[in-house]
Each structure stands twice: as C-alpha cells, then as structure tokens.
Design an enzyme around this catalytic site. Structure first.
Site, PDB file in Angstrom:
ATOM      1  N   GLU A 186     -23.027  72.551  12.687  1.00 19.12           N
ATOM      2  CA  GLU A 186     -23.504  71.167  12.628  1.00 19.12           C
ATOM      3  C   GLU A 186     -24.478  70.827  13.753  1.00 19.12           C
ATOM      4  OE1 GLU A 186     -20.178  68.435  12.165  1.00 19.12           O
ATOM      5  OE2 GLU A 186     -19.046  69.957  11.070  1.00 19.12           O
ATOM      6  N   GLY A 187     -24.948  71.827  14.485  1.00 19.85           N
ATOM      7  CA  GLY A 187     -25.839  71.582  15.613  1.00 19.85           C
ATOM      8  C   GLY A 187     -25.129  71.321  16.923  1.00 19.85           C
TER       9      GLY A 187
END
Length: 338
Positions: A306-307
């Site tokens: 998700e970063g």
C-alpha cells in the site's frame, strides 16, 4: 497530464527520449554540501539523498513540500485460486477504508505531510486467471498504464506509489520470475500470510502462469500484460510519468518493485529518479531490489504494501533535504572550517 500514448508502441516510445538529471543542480548541491557546518560526510547517506533529490528537482538548494502518495486498486482473476489469506471482496472494502481515513496508509501520509489519491481500476471486473489466458488484453494494459500516468499530480515534488489488490503478490512473483529468471518457488512468498499447503498452491499457480505464457516472456510489457494486474500496471505508468517529469520517486515493497522492474527491463535508466524506501519482509524483495540496483533505506520487517514503507521513508528524505538547504555554511556561521 493526459497520457501521451494510446498503444503499447506509444508507451515504449516514451523511453526513447528520457530527460536527464540536472547536472548543474547536482554540482551546486554538491558544492553547497561541502561548505556546511559539519565534517565532510558526517551525515552519511543523507548527503547522497539530498544531492540526488536536488538533481531531479533541478535546484541546488531544494525544498520538499508536495509529496504525493498515489494508491491504485485492482482485482485479480487468480484470487479465485485461493492464493491469498483474504477473499477478493477485501479490495473494495479496503478502498472504502482508505476513503474513510482508517487505514495505516492514511495515518502515515498524515505524519509525512503527503497528499493521498486513490484510483480504482475496474474493481467489478477482475483480470483473467493468468494460468488460463493473459491477465489483460493490450487495450486493458494500455488503459491501466494511462490511469497511472494521469494520476500523478504535476505539482508534486515527490511520488510514492502503492497498491491494493487481493492476489497481487502472486502476480508480482510471476512478473519477477519472468523478468529475472529462477523458479516460481524462489519468487513466491507468504504475501497476506499464506503458509503450508496454501503457499504450495500459490507457488503452483505462479509456475503454471510462467509455463502458460513462456513464449511471451522475452518482452517486459508482455510479461506485465500476461501476468500482471491493473494496479501493478498503473504503478508502472505513474513511475514512468514521474520519470518523464523528473519527479523523484520512493519505491515501496515487492509489488511496487515488480512494477518498477518492468520499466527497468525496458531501459535501466527508467529508474534513475527512484530510490527504494525499504526492504520488506516478503522473502523475494531483497533479490528483486538487487536486480534493479536499489539499496533500501529501511528494514523494519514491514509487509503491508500500500506504499506504507516508502511513506515512512519520506521523512528521511525530508530530513536530508532540510539539512542541505537549511544548514548554515562555515562562512555564514562564522565557524572555522576543518
């Protein structure tokens, strides 16, 4: 910025005339760094990071003020094969969680002072099961690449890309194996937490996909089309857009690295504007980073995707830039140089 391509041939053409780092800004930042009130090299890798950032921003005394985190969500046909510990509907549910501000990525963006965008990529229409057919048509791949390209804020001065898509570590493992060689087992990890017979089944799915598309795997974009997902393609499109716009990028974990690796396989200089924010706990990530020549900033045992790992690294880069641009020189401070 609207994507300047409508075909894979057009996307390939993007890499024929990539801009270079601003050599004058690198020279100015390097010269300034030599005069700051500290022993030479005392800030270690922070000094390298600041000069790297200055070169891509094009300013010898840069600021980091508008980091963007772009999240892409897509669903995978292979999720029906039981490759994840979570059901496919979690993708849609997590997108709602992002929009409500309840996910880890939301909290980390707040701490890092980063804006966050979420792009949904046909969540009601998963890619096809890549053990049976290519995951995407050419038109679908081009659309996903363009969605990533167009999600990048032209005013941002740093980009992080992240992903949500149940089954996407399976796709990432298949991409890595296709690009780098080796067996499915070498590149397939636990992802969302599968183990034992479930991990064995996941590995078989990757192996079946590689065998099914063996004749297409000499072309990086065909690898992405046959084995990837819309969100992985969108990350590749966003990273490419940042490269053309000379926007620095911090890469996240294994899935993000698989997207970046496609660009690296097209031309290694495609990732000159990118650094690795962290090495994840997904077992194959260190090997993937080594293959694209990136040394991670952090090793925190993270494996969320998700970063998130890259977002944590934003403040490391922010610290590096602050020292380069904000510290006094020996002359300014009236301090005798060493």
């Amino acid at each position: 910025m609207k994507a300047p391509f409508t075909s894979l041939a057009g996307f390939r053409a993007v890499f024929e005339t990539l801009p270079q780092v601003d050599a004058e800004a690198v020279e100015a930042a390097t010269a300034r760094n030599e005069t700051l009130t500290k022993p030479k090299g005392a800030l270690g890798r922070l000094e390298e990071l600041a000069i790297w950032y200055a070169g891509w921003i094009g300013d010898g005394r840069p600021a980091l003020e508008r980091p963007q985190v772009a999240i892409f969500a897509g669903n995978h046909g292979i999720a029906a094969r039981g490759v994840s510990a979570f059901p496919p509907e979690v993708t849609v549910q997590m997108v709602a969680n992002y929009r409500a501000g309840g996910a880890a990525v939301n909290q980390l963006c707040h701490v890092a002072g980063a804006s966050m965008t979420v792009t949904e990529l046909e969540l009601d229409r998963p890619t096809l099961d890549f053990t049976v057919s290519p995951a995407m048509t050419e038109d679908e791949l081009v659309a996903a690449l363009a969605a990533g390209w167009e999600a990048v804020d032209d005013e941002s001065d740093l980009l992080v890309v992240g992903e949500m898509g149940i089954g996407n570590t399976t796709a990432a493992a298949a991409i890595a194996a296709a690009l780098f060689g080796g067996t499915a087992a070498e590149w397939t990890g636990r992802g969302s937490g599968v183990a034992g017979s479930a991990l064995e089944a996941k590995t078989r799915v990757v192996a079946e996909g590689l065998e099914r598309h063996a004749d297409a795997l000499s072309d990086p974009l065909e690898v992405l089309r046959c084995l990837g997902g819309r969100e992985i393609a969108a990350m590749a499109g966003a990273i490419a857009r940042a490269r053309v716009g000379r926007t620095p990028v911090i890469l996240d974990g294994f899935i993000c690295t698989s997207a970046a690796a496609v660009l690296h396989a097209l031309t290694p200089s495609a990732l000159d504007h990118a650094i690795a924010g962290h090495v994840s706990a997904e077992g194959a990530h260190p090997a993937a980073l080594a293959r694209i020549g990136k040394e991670p900033l952090l090793d925190l045992g993270m494996r969320l995707g998700e970063g998130t790992g890259a977002i944590v690294a934003i403040n490391i880069l922010r610290s590096a830039v602050a020292c380069l641009s904000g510290m006094a020189t020996f002359a300014e401070a009236g301090v005798s140089g060493g």
